[in-house]
Design an enzyme around this catalytic site. Structure first.
Site, short mmCIF file in Angstrom:
data_model
loop_
_atom_site.label_atom_id
_atom_site.label_comp_id
_atom_site.label_asym_id
_atom_site.label_seq_id
_atom_site.Cartn_x
_atom_site.Cartn_y
_atom_site.Cartn_z
N ARG A 239 0.86 -1.19 0.00
CA ARG A 239 0.00 0.00 0.00
C ARG A 239 0.89 1.24 0.00
NH1 ARG A 239 -3.55 -2.72 -1.47
NH2 ARG A 239 -5.59 -3.09 -0.57
N GLU A 268 -2.70 7.66 -4.78
CA GLU A 268 -3.07 6.98 -6.03
C GLU A 268 -4.31 7.66 -6.60
OE1 GLU A 268 -3.47 2.72 -5.68
OE2 GLU A 268 -1.45 2.55 -4.87
N HIS A 287 -0.63 -0.02 -9.71
CA HIS A 287 -1.35 -0.93 -8.79
C HIS A 287 -1.98 -2.11 -9.55
CE1 HIS A 287 -3.42 -1.00 -4.59
NE2 HIS A 287 -3.26 -2.23 -5.05
C1 GLV Z 1 -4.94 -5.23 -3.83
O1 GLV Z 1 -4.29 -4.26 -3.63
C2 GLV Z 1 -5.59 -5.99 -2.82
O2 GLV Z 1 -5.56 -5.60 -1.63
O3 GLV Z 1 -6.18 -7.03 -3.15
#
Ligand code: GLV
Length: 326
Positions: A239, A268, A287
């Site tokens: 994250r 983001e 991401h």
């Molecule tokens: C992606 O970032 C997830 O948490 O599945």
């Protein structure tokens, strides 16, 4: 009357198919945009179960308004968008989708590592800019990964696969730091537990695989980067909120650390004029950790099965607040 489920975004069809086969009434929010806060509250009030995405902010006010919900099943392994404490106060089970996306996410961390160590994204850009003129004996040299020390921050499912990839491909020495030791993962990966400062001091590559929590929020800041090797690479596929991006930019500009590979940014989406995107020793992705057909299908299946299992057996498969069931 059958229970109603709202799926907050179009996801692989398997979720809707399984929910319907189980006799549930399903509404999938159409279109390719996340629901607004208002839309979410308005439509969640009309259903019994929510199949959410990490772009949905499910905070305490949301749960205060939607305390009637039987279950929230998230299409993601991370659930930092959900106030689990508030859900628990209202006895609402919250579920996530671990395991099914672990290999895909570890692959992105592994790919970023190779891309950074050989400045691949930057070299690709040079070709686009017409800058590939001749063989360059001394320009844009990277470094080799064989025998390097990989430091894992957060040795869980994804971190363990990253450790195995790096050990298998490059014979890396693996160290890790977690809140508490993970004996199972130590056995699986041969990783050695170290304290946080040792992780910073000894890692040639430091790869973040932990959850975003109040303890990890902004943890990787200028103070932490200053304790890392000048030759080290910082990788974050967990994250963006775990690193301070302004401090990361500064650490790279000042050569406090050597490079960075990010699949998650802070904030983001990252803006196109972010200085990280022009740095030779940096690779950034938008991401895409779980963005394989296999992982996204597995996530949709598990998110649906959590709801079905809750209604059929009183117990979801992967619940993050099991206390609500007792
Ligand atoms: C992606 O970032 C997830 O948490 O599945």
């Amino acid at each position: 009357m059958s229970k109603k489920v709202l799926v907050t975004r179009i996801i692989p069809n398997i979720a809707e198919d399984l929910l319907k086969q189980a006799g549930l009434a399903v509404t999938v929010w159409p279109g390719d945009k996340s629901m607004t806060k208002e839309e979410l509250v308005q439509h969640a009030q009309k259903v019994n179960a929510l199949l959410s995405l990490s772009s949905n902010k499910l905070d305490r006010p949301f749960f205060e308004t939607c305390k009637h919900l039987d279950i929230v099943s998230q299409f993601a392994v991370g659930f930092d968008n959900i106030d689990v404490g508030a859900a628990t106060d209202f006895k609402i089970p919250v579920c996530n989708t671990p395991d099914v996306l672990s290999a895909a996410t570890a692959d992105v961390a592994f790919g970023l590592l190779i891309a950074v160590s050989r400045k691949m994204f930057y070299n690709h850009k040079l070709i686009l800019q017409g800058e590939w003129k001749q063989f360059e004996p001394l320009k844009n040299l990277g470094f080799e990964l064989t025998g390097k020390t990989l430091g894992i921050f957060g040795l869980g499912r994804i971190g363990s696969i990253m450790a195995q990839r790096c050990k298998g491909a490059y014979g890396m020495n693996v160290i890790y730091h977690n809140r508490s030791r993970n004996a199972y993962a130590e056995k699986e990966t041969g990783a050695q537990y170290v304290d946080f400062d040792t992780l910073l001091r000894e890692s040639d590559i430091l790869s973040v695989h932990s959850a975003l929590t109040p303890q990890t929020k902004g943890l990787f800041d200028k103070h932490v980067f200053s304790k890392m090797k000048k030759t080290s690479v910082f990788i974050n596929t967990a994250r963006g909120g775990i690193h301070n991006e302004t401090d990361l930019i500064e650490a790279l500009q000042n050569q406090t650390i050597w490079g960075a590979g990010l699949d998650v940014t802070n904030p983001e989406p990252m803006l196109a004029n972010n200085p990280l995107l022009d740095m030779p020793n940096v690779a950034v992705l938008p991401h895409i950790g779980s963005a394989t057909l296999e992982a996204r299908t597995g996530m949709a299946r598990l998110a649906a099965e959590n709801i079905i299992s809750f209604y059929q057996n009183g117990k979801p498969i992967t619940i993050v607040n099991p206390d609500v069931l007792s």
